[in-house]
Design a protein around this motif. Structure first.
Motif, PDB file in Angstrom:
ATOM      1  N   UNK A 104       0.829  -1.211   0.000  1.00 17.83           N
ATOM      2  CA  UNK A 104       0.000   0.000   0.000  1.00 17.83           C
ATOM      3  C   UNK A 104       0.864   1.262   0.000  1.00 17.83           C
ATOM      4  N   UNK A 105       1.976   1.223   0.737  1.00 15.47           N
ATOM      5  CA  UNK A 105       2.834   2.416   0.852  1.00 15.47           C
ATOM      6  C   UNK A 105       3.440   2.783  -0.501  1.00 15.47           C
ATOM      7  N   UNK A 106       3.974   1.776  -1.207  1.00 14.27           N
ATOM      8  CA  UNK A 106       4.605   2.069  -2.504  1.00 14.27           C
ATOM      9  C   UNK A 106       3.548   2.411  -3.548  1.00 14.27           C
ATOM     10  N   UNK A 107       2.385   1.781  -3.443  1.00 20.73           N
ATOM     11  CA  UNK A 107       1.301   2.126  -4.371  1.00 20.73           C
ATOM     12  C   UNK A 107       0.925   3.599  -4.225  1.00 20.73           C
ATOM     13  N   UNK A 129       8.465  -8.826  -3.955  1.00 16.30           N
ATOM     14  CA  UNK A 129       7.061  -9.216  -3.823  1.00 16.30           C
ATOM     15  C   UNK A 129       6.164  -8.060  -3.392  1.00 16.30           C
ATOM     16  N   UNK A 130       6.637  -7.265  -2.434  1.00 13.63           N
ATOM     17  CA  UNK A 130       5.737  -6.259  -1.857  1.00 13.63           C
ATOM     18  C   UNK A 130       5.846  -4.888  -2.533  1.00 13.63           C
ATOM     19  N   UNK A 131       7.069  -4.321  -2.539  1.00 17.92           N
ATOM     20  CA  UNK A 131       7.204  -2.985  -3.144  1.00 17.92           C
ATOM     21  C   UNK A 131       6.847  -3.010  -4.631  1.00 17.92           C
ATOM     22  N   UNK A 132       7.346  -4.027  -5.338  1.00 13.58           N
ATOM     23  CA  UNK A 132       7.086  -4.128  -6.776  1.00 13.58           C
ATOM     24  C   UNK A 132       5.582  -4.267  -7.060  1.00 13.58           C
ATOM     25  N   UNK A 133       4.910  -5.020  -6.195  1.00 11.24           N
ATOM     26  CA  UNK A 133       3.468  -5.222  -6.369  1.00 11.24           C
ATOM     27  C   UNK A 133       2.719  -3.887  -6.228  1.00 11.24           C
ATOM     28  N   UNK A 134       3.077  -3.110  -5.223  1.00 13.73           N
ATOM     29  CA  UNK A 134       2.429  -1.810  -5.010  1.00 13.73           C
ATOM     30  C   UNK A 134       2.659  -0.879  -6.187  1.00 13.73           C
ATOM     31  N   UNK A 135       3.886  -0.898  -6.695  1.00 16.92           N
ATOM     32  CA  UNK A 135       4.278  -0.074  -7.842  1.00 16.92           C
ATOM     33  C   UNK A 135       3.437  -0.459  -9.071  1.00 16.92           C
ATOM     34  N   UNK A 136       3.353  -1.761  -9.326  1.00 16.92           N
ATOM     35  CA  UNK A 136       2.594  -2.235 -10.502  1.00 16.92           C
ATOM     36  C   UNK A 136       1.097  -1.905 -10.371  1.00 16.92           C
ATOM     37  N   UNK A 142      -0.260   0.620  -8.846  1.00 19.53           N
ATOM     38  CA  UNK A 142      -0.495   2.049  -9.099  1.00 19.53           C
ATOM     39  C   UNK A 142      -0.461   2.332 -10.600  1.00 19.53           C
ATOM     40  N   UNK A 143       0.488   1.710 -11.302  1.00 16.52           N
ATOM     41  CA  UNK A 143       0.583   1.913 -12.764  1.00 16.52           C
ATOM     42  C   UNK A 143      -0.696   1.429 -13.445  1.00 16.52           C
ATOM     43  N   UNK A 144      -1.139   0.249 -13.021  1.00 17.50           N
ATOM     44  CA  UNK A 144      -2.320  -0.353 -13.631  1.00 17.50           C
ATOM     45  C   UNK A 144      -3.549   0.541 -13.454  1.00 17.50           C
ATOM     46  N   UNK A 145      -3.719   1.038 -12.203  1.00 18.33           N
ATOM     47  CA  UNK A 145      -4.882   1.891 -11.926  1.00 18.33           C
ATOM     48  C   UNK A 145      -4.811   3.185 -12.723  1.00 18.33           C
ATOM     49  N   UNK A 146      -3.594   3.643 -13.033  1.00 21.57           N
ATOM     50  CA  UNK A 146      -3.447   4.901 -13.775  1.00 21.57           C
ATOM     51  C   UNK A 146      -3.422   4.646 -15.284  1.00 21.57           C
ATOM     52  N   UNK A 147      -3.500   3.352 -15.672  1.00 21.07           N
ATOM     53  CA  UNK A 147      -3.481   3.006 -17.089  1.00 21.07           C
ATOM     54  C   UNK A 147      -2.120   3.232 -17.740  1.00 21.07           C
ATOM     55  N   UNK A 148      -1.047   3.097 -16.956  1.00 24.25           N
ATOM     56  CA  UNK A 148       0.311   3.276 -17.488  1.00 24.25           C
ATOM     57  C   UNK A 148       0.958   1.894 -17.641  1.00 24.25           C
ATOM     58  N   UNK A 149       1.590   1.656 -18.784  1.00 25.12           N
ATOM     59  CA  UNK A 149       2.205   0.345 -19.030  1.00 25.12           C
ATOM     60  C   UNK A 149       3.437   0.159 -18.142  1.00 25.12           C
ATOM     61  N   UNK A 150       3.620  -1.068 -17.640  1.00 29.08           N
ATOM     62  CA  UNK A 150       4.791  -1.403 -16.816  1.00 29.08           C
ATOM     63  C   UNK A 150       6.006  -1.553 -17.727  1.00 29.08           C
ATOM     64  N   UNK A 151       7.113  -0.915 -17.345  1.00 30.35           N
ATOM     65  CA  UNK A 151       8.335  -0.972 -18.148  1.00 30.35           C
ATOM     66  C   UNK A 151       9.493  -1.421 -17.248  1.00 30.35           C
ATOM     67  N   UNK A 152      10.019  -2.606 -17.551  1.00 32.12           N
ATOM     68  CA  UNK A 152      11.053  -3.199 -16.692  1.00 32.12           C
ATOM     69  C   UNK A 152      12.337  -2.361 -16.625  1.00 32.12           C
ATOM     70  N   UNK A 153      12.571  -1.535 -17.670  1.00 27.69           N
ATOM     71  CA  UNK A 153      13.809  -0.742 -17.674  1.00 27.69           C
ATOM     72  C   UNK A 153      13.795   0.340 -16.582  1.00 27.69           C
ATOM     73  N   UNK A 154      12.639   0.529 -15.935  1.00 25.18           N
ATOM     74  CA  UNK A 154      12.549   1.537 -14.859  1.00 25.18           C
ATOM     75  C   UNK A 154      12.755   0.940 -13.463  1.00 25.18           C
ATOM     76  N   UNK A 155      13.082  -0.352 -13.402  1.00 24.72           N
ATOM     77  CA  UNK A 155      13.298  -1.008 -12.104  1.00 24.72           C
ATOM     78  C   UNK A 155      14.796  -1.199 -11.881  1.00 24.72           C
ATOM     79  N   UNK A 156      15.286  -0.714 -10.751  1.00 25.74           N
ATOM     80  CA  UNK A 156      16.730  -0.783 -10.472  1.00 25.74           C
ATOM     81  C   UNK A 156      17.001  -1.445  -9.127  1.00 25.74           C
TER      82      UNK A 156
END
Length: 333
Positions: A166-169, A197-204, A206-220
């Motif tokens: 929830x925090x990262x979302x 599992x947790x931070x990445x899930x929240x991030x994804x 938020x993107x989904x709800x905003x209709x933004x495509x997930x891009x792996x090149x933005x994960x570090x």
């Protein structure tokens, strides 16, 4: 001259009472006449008698000692948790043995076994992941264990955390809403459940709800250090990120300075949200917007949960979630 170790026998002889009476005074047993208690305490004071915790432990089969395994003593996230653990331990009259595992899976097992050999009554583990070897040691030792600020996805081991998903979302949502099309996520290793599992899930989410495509090149994946943050800023620019969520405050400070070195204005041209709200976040200019997790409370609640386990008290919930906030400061618009 060698310092003589004063024993309970010496105190009993000096005060002219039985060793059982001295023991009762030391352990706060009320069945001692006030005048006798006063006399024994005066002798203890004069001889500088210190009850041997180990010997006392052998007699009662309890050393009243708790082992705390910490990945990095110098990281403010862990030292803030340790403060909360220590204060509650003191309140419940437990001694703490702090051991540094250097974020090394092999060393964690060695350190754990060293603590178990010292007959600790319970353990607080602050690692980034529960490896199979650590799990095996936990179940073999039968010693109560609580995780502080780390997660057991299987919920076999008691733990105290915030809701990282929830925090990262929420952090990601805020950055997207302020107009960022490319928000990066910079955390530690994705093999650690808290990140992968947790931070990445929240991030994804938020993107989904905003209709933004997930891009792996933005994960570090990074070391949680200032140097790593400095080096990372270039990489973020190369992939066109205009905002980042950092999993560690030291990393975030490095990112901020990396931006400043490149003449990039924060927050006008680049926004940063960090994760731990340690005091580092207020030492920078601009100050860093952060997910605010109650670090001291996480430590304190973890220690309290452990005391309940050690005393076989009733426990409603082994996985405790504390609340979080997002504190807006100068690194976001």
């Amino acid at each position: 001259m060698e310092k003589q170790t004063i024993t309970i026998y010496d105190v009993a002889r000096e005060a002219n009472v039985s060793m059982a009476t001295v023991s009762r005074v030391v352990n706060g047993n009320p069945n001692v006449k006030p005048a006798t208690r006063k006399k024994v305490l005066e002798v203890i004071e004069r001889l500088d008698y210190r009850p041997n915790a180990v010997a006392r432990g052998l007699a009662s089969k309890k050393t009243t000692t708790v082992g705390v395994i910490i990945p990095d003593v110098t990281n403010m996230f862990f030292s803030s948790l340790a403060r909360g653990i220590d204060d509650v331990a003191t309140m419940y009259k437990y001694n703490i043995i702090l051991a540094n595992s250097d974020e090394n899976n092999q060393k964690e097992v060695t350190v754990l076994n060293t603590l178990l050999a010292k007959q600790v009554d319970g353990l607080i583990f602050m690692g980034h992941e529960l490896t199979d070897s650590i799990r095996a040691e936990f179940s073999r030792s039968k010693t109560p264990v609580v995780l502080a600020g780390s997660i057991d996805p299987d919920e076999q081991v008691g733990s105290v955390n915030i809701d990282y998903v929830a925090a990262v979302e929420e952090a990601t949502r805020q950055l997207l809403e302020s107009g960022n099309k490319r928000v990066a996520l910079a955390t530690g290793s994705l093999t650690h459940p808290i990140n992968g599992q947790f931070r990445l899930k929240g991030y994804k989410q938020a993107l989904e709800k905003a209709g933004v495509a997930y891009d792996e090149s933005l994960i570090f994946e990074n070391e949680p250090s200032y140097q790593a943050g400095l080096a990372l800023f270039d990489k973020l620019q190369k992939v066109g990120a205009t905002a980042v969520i950092a999993g560690d405050d030291e990393l975030a400070v490095g990112l901020l300075d990396g931006a400043i070195d490149k003449g990039v204005k924060v927050p006008d041209d680049f926004e940063i949200i960090t994760s731990n709200n340690t005091k580092l976040t207020e030492m920078t200019r601009p100050q860093l917007t952060s997910i605010d997790q109650p670090l001291y409370d996480i430590g304190a609640v973890a220690m309290r949960l452990l005391t309940k386990m050690m005393n076989k008290e009733e426990i409603e919930e082994k996985t405790v979630m504390l609340g979080f906030d997002i504190l807006k400061r100068g690194s976001t618009k």
